[in-house]
Enzyme design. Structure first.
Site, PDB file in Angstrom:
ATOM      1  CG  LEU A  14      -2.096  -0.968   1.112  1.00 46.43           C
ATOM      2  CD1 LEU A  14      -2.974  -0.869   2.352  1.00 46.43           C
ATOM      3  CD2 LEU A  14      -2.930  -0.705  -0.137  1.00 46.43           C
ATOM      4  CG  HIS A  15       4.366   1.441  -0.202  1.00 44.60           C
ATOM      5  ND1 HIS A  15       4.696   2.078   0.962  1.00 44.60           N
ATOM      6  CD2 HIS A  15       4.539   0.126   0.027  1.00 44.60           C
ATOM      7  CE1 HIS A  15       5.067   1.185   1.860  1.00 44.60           C
ATOM      8  NE2 HIS A  15       4.975  -0.015   1.323  1.00 44.60           N
ATOM      9  CB  ALA A  16       3.122   5.604  -4.556  1.00 45.30           C
TER      10      ALA A  16
END
Length: 98
Positions: A14-16
């Site tokens: 759950l990044h960018a």
């Protein structure tokens, strides 16, 4: 309070981009939705900084929770989004609103 445990499908966790897509989808829900990693306090799924701060990685389970009318439908939609690989072509379709 209904909740769902779902494994993160995006290769980057759950990044960018995946976090941004989740936050936008959570903001469209008629109920407040939280997301949490095991052993951590839940955070507002509508807050990009909070979702990024979770540091949740690929293949890691997270718990989505919601309360109120429409909670089950909101959880179903968001769980499917989290489980999907939002880095590939399917993620492009999600971002386009398809």
């Amino acid at each position: 309070m209904p909740e769902r445990t779902v494994v993160i499908g995006s290769r980057s966790g759950l990044h960018a981009r995946p976090a941004s897509l989740l936050v936008r989808a959570a903001a469209r829900q008629p109920v407040r939705v939280t997301i949490a990693r095991r052993g951590q306090a839940p955070v507002d799924a509508r807050s990009l900084l909070s979702v990024l701060a979770l540091g949740a990685g690929h293949g890691e389970p997270v718990v989505l929770a919601a309360e109120g009318e429409g909670a089950e439908a909101a959880l179903a939609e968001l769980a499917a989004l989290v489980a999907d690989d939002l880095e590939g072509p399917a993620g492009d379709a999600v971002e386009a609103g398809e």
